[in-house]
Design a protein around this motif. Structure first.
Motif, PDB file in Angstrom:
ATOM      1  N   ALA A 185      -1.156  -0.119   9.011  1.00 39.63           N
ATOM      2  CA  ALA A 185      -1.090  -1.605   8.679  1.00 39.63           C
ATOM      3  C   ALA A 185      -0.699  -1.769   9.616  1.00 39.63           C
ATOM      4  O   ALA A 185       0.660  -1.195  10.691  1.00 39.63           O
ATOM      5  N   ASP A 186      -0.685  -3.329  10.265  1.00 35.47           N
ATOM      6  CA  ASP A 186      -0.482  -3.710  11.928  1.00 35.47           C
ATOM      7  C   ASP A 186       0.932  -4.320  11.528  1.00 35.47           C
ATOM      8  O   ASP A 186       1.362  -5.702  11.122  1.00 35.47           O
ATOM      9  N   THR A 187       1.581  -3.213  11.047  1.00 45.62           N
ATOM     10  CA  THR A 187       2.980  -3.826  10.598  1.00 45.62           C
ATOM     11  C   THR A 187       4.149  -3.251  11.788  1.00 45.62           C
ATOM     12  O   THR A 187       4.359  -1.778  12.473  1.00 45.62           O
ATOM     13  N   ASP A 188       5.803  -3.405  10.775  1.00 46.69           N
ATOM     14  CA  ASP A 188       6.354  -2.607  11.714  1.00 46.69           C
ATOM     15  C   ASP A 188       6.153  -1.141  12.075  1.00 46.69           C
ATOM     16  O   ASP A 188       6.787  -0.649  12.953  1.00 46.69           O
ATOM     17  N   MET A 189       6.191  -1.077  10.781  1.00 47.28           N
ATOM     18  CA  MET A 189       6.932   0.675  10.624  1.00 47.28           C
ATOM     19  C   MET A 189       5.638   1.322  11.544  1.00 47.28           C
ATOM     20  O   MET A 189       5.911   2.310  11.626  1.00 47.28           O
TER      21      MET A 189
ATOM     22  N   PRO B  32      -5.834   2.912  14.778  1.00 53.03           N
ATOM     23  CA  PRO B  32      -6.550   1.612  14.509  1.00 53.03           C
ATOM     24  C   PRO B  32      -5.843   1.115  13.313  1.00 53.03           C
ATOM     25  O   PRO B  32      -5.286   1.955  12.132  1.00 53.03           O
ATOM     26  N   LYS B  33      -5.233  -0.139  12.844  1.00 49.75           N
ATOM     27  CA  LYS B  33      -4.660  -0.564  12.086  1.00 49.75           C
ATOM     28  C   LYS B  33      -5.327  -2.073  11.167  1.00 49.75           C
ATOM     29  O   LYS B  33      -5.692  -2.801  12.235  1.00 49.75           O
ATOM     30  N   THR B  34      -5.007  -2.263   9.988  1.00 48.97           N
ATOM     31  CA  THR B  34      -5.467  -2.950   9.050  1.00 48.97           C
ATOM     32  C   THR B  34      -4.818  -4.101   9.748  1.00 48.97           C
ATOM     33  O   THR B  34      -3.404  -4.076   8.988  1.00 48.97           O
TER      34      THR B  34
ATOM     35  N   ARG C 206       5.759  -8.981   2.557  1.00 46.76           N
ATOM     36  CA  ARG C 206       5.687 -10.064   2.879  1.00 46.76           C
ATOM     37  C   ARG C 206       4.824 -10.762   2.899  1.00 46.76           C
ATOM     38  O   ARG C 206       4.457 -12.414   2.061  1.00 46.76           O
ATOM     39  N   HIS C 207       3.458 -10.425   2.970  1.00 47.67           N
ATOM     40  CA  HIS C 207       2.251 -11.042   2.652  1.00 47.67           C
ATOM     41  C   HIS C 207       1.352 -10.751   1.713  1.00 47.67           C
ATOM     42  O   HIS C 207       1.046 -11.605   1.130  1.00 47.67           O
TER      43      HIS C 207
ATOM     44  N   THR D 124      -5.036  -8.389   5.619  1.00 44.86           N
ATOM     45  CA  THR D 124      -6.276  -8.271   4.527  1.00 44.86           C
ATOM     46  C   THR D 124      -6.311  -7.396   4.080  1.00 44.86           C
ATOM     47  O   THR D 124      -6.083  -6.819   1.878  1.00 44.86           O
ATOM     48  N   VAL D 125      -4.815  -6.586   3.609  1.00 46.79           N
ATOM     49  CA  VAL D 125      -4.861  -5.791   3.271  1.00 46.79           C
ATOM     50  C   VAL D 125      -4.167  -6.307   1.525  1.00 46.79           C
ATOM     51  O   VAL D 125      -4.010  -5.459   0.643  1.00 46.79           O
ATOM     52  N   ALA D 126      -3.550  -7.257   1.654  1.00 45.91           N
ATOM     53  CA  ALA D 126      -3.062  -7.914   0.382  1.00 45.91           C
ATOM     54  C   ALA D 126      -3.874  -8.549  -0.385  1.00 45.91           C
ATOM     55  O   ALA D 126      -3.711  -8.519  -1.044  1.00 45.91           O
ATOM     56  N   LYS D 127      -4.969  -8.934   0.789  1.00 50.47           N
ATOM     57  CA  LYS D 127      -5.916  -9.398  -0.506  1.00 50.47           C
ATOM     58  C   LYS D 127      -5.946  -8.759  -1.245  1.00 50.47           C
ATOM     59  O   LYS D 127      -7.055  -8.580  -2.537  1.00 50.47           O
ATOM     60  N   THR D 128      -6.865  -6.921  -0.736  1.00 47.54           N
ATOM     61  CA  THR D 128      -7.732  -5.915  -1.182  1.00 47.54           C
ATOM     62  C   THR D 128      -6.848  -5.743  -2.466  1.00 47.54           C
ATOM     63  O   THR D 128      -7.166  -4.998  -3.364  1.00 47.54           O
TER      64      THR D 128
END
Length: 233
Positions: free
Chosen positions: A173-177, A184-186, A19-20, A190-194
């Protein structure tokens, strides 16, 4: 690859990183097909929802027929069953069916579409677990290792039509999974932009965080030191 003005299809776009990625593509001026098994669960304004189960060959073919203007394919859909290699075979097969076979099915279906639209790019969202194994994630790690080397092979096979193939690797990443995993979670935004910055730069691999960079660097070393943290040595 310029994402402004691109036409993208993002799998697993109803939640989490997918989604991001779809939202960031919209913000950059792309047209976005947002694909999910349940398209009614897609709540992102501005996208075109697409019903898609990447393990269903008929659904994959229908998506490629529908989205003939795509020049950026983002293979984000993935699962983690938690199956160990010596455990549930159904879980292992599910990990491979989605993370390897389903992703490959998407590339095979969309390669002619990308060629017809000038080459474009394929983004395969993999993992830092492409490069190491972790207790309780054997099936997922193996499937993502296959996903990574699939990207390497596809990069060679698609070079002649001018298609960039980018493999994406990250820790958590800070998602449901990753909801039940400590560490630590990204931020997925930020992941999508990177990821999209890397695609625009023509990067063959995007290593999102320090963890993925450390893991990849460790491959050049004898593995005993790395695996001591899991073996209690």
């Amino acid at each position: 690859m310029n994402t402004a003005g691109a036409t993208a299809l993002v799998t697993g776009a109803n939640r989490g990183l997918g989604r991001h990625l779809a939202a960031e593509l919209l913000a950059r001026g792309a047209k976005v097909y947002a694909a999910a098994r349940r398209p009614e669960s897609i709540d992102l304004p501005g996208v075109e929802p697409v019903a898609l189960d990447i393990t269903d060959p008929a659904a994959v073919a229908a998506a490629a027929d529908l989205a003939r203007d795509v020049d950026l394919l983002v293979n984000n859909a993935g699962i983690s069953t938690g199956a160990p290699l010596l455990g549930d075979l159904d879980g292992l097969r599910a990990d491979m069916d989605v993370n390897f076979w389903g992703t490959l099915s998407m590339v095979r279906a969309f390669a002619p579409v990308l060629a017809a639209n000038g080459g474009g790019a394929v983004v395969n969202v993999s993992s830092a677990l492409s490069w190491f194994a972790f207790p309780g994630a054997g099936g997922y790690a193996v499937s993502k290792a296959a996903n990574w080397n699939m990207s390497n092979a596809l990069r060679l096979e698609l070079a002649g039509q001018g298609t960039l193939v980018t493999s994406v690797h990250l820790g958590l990443a800070d998602t449901d999974m990753a909801a039940g995993v400590d560490g630590p979670k990204t931020d997925p935004a930020t992941v999508a932009k990177t990821v999209l910055d890397g695609v625009e730069a023509g990067d063959l691999e995007v290593l999102v965080d320090d963890w993925s960079r450390m893991v990849k660097a460790s491959l050049a070393q004898e593995p005993r030191a790395f695996y001591a943290q899991f073996l209690g040595a």
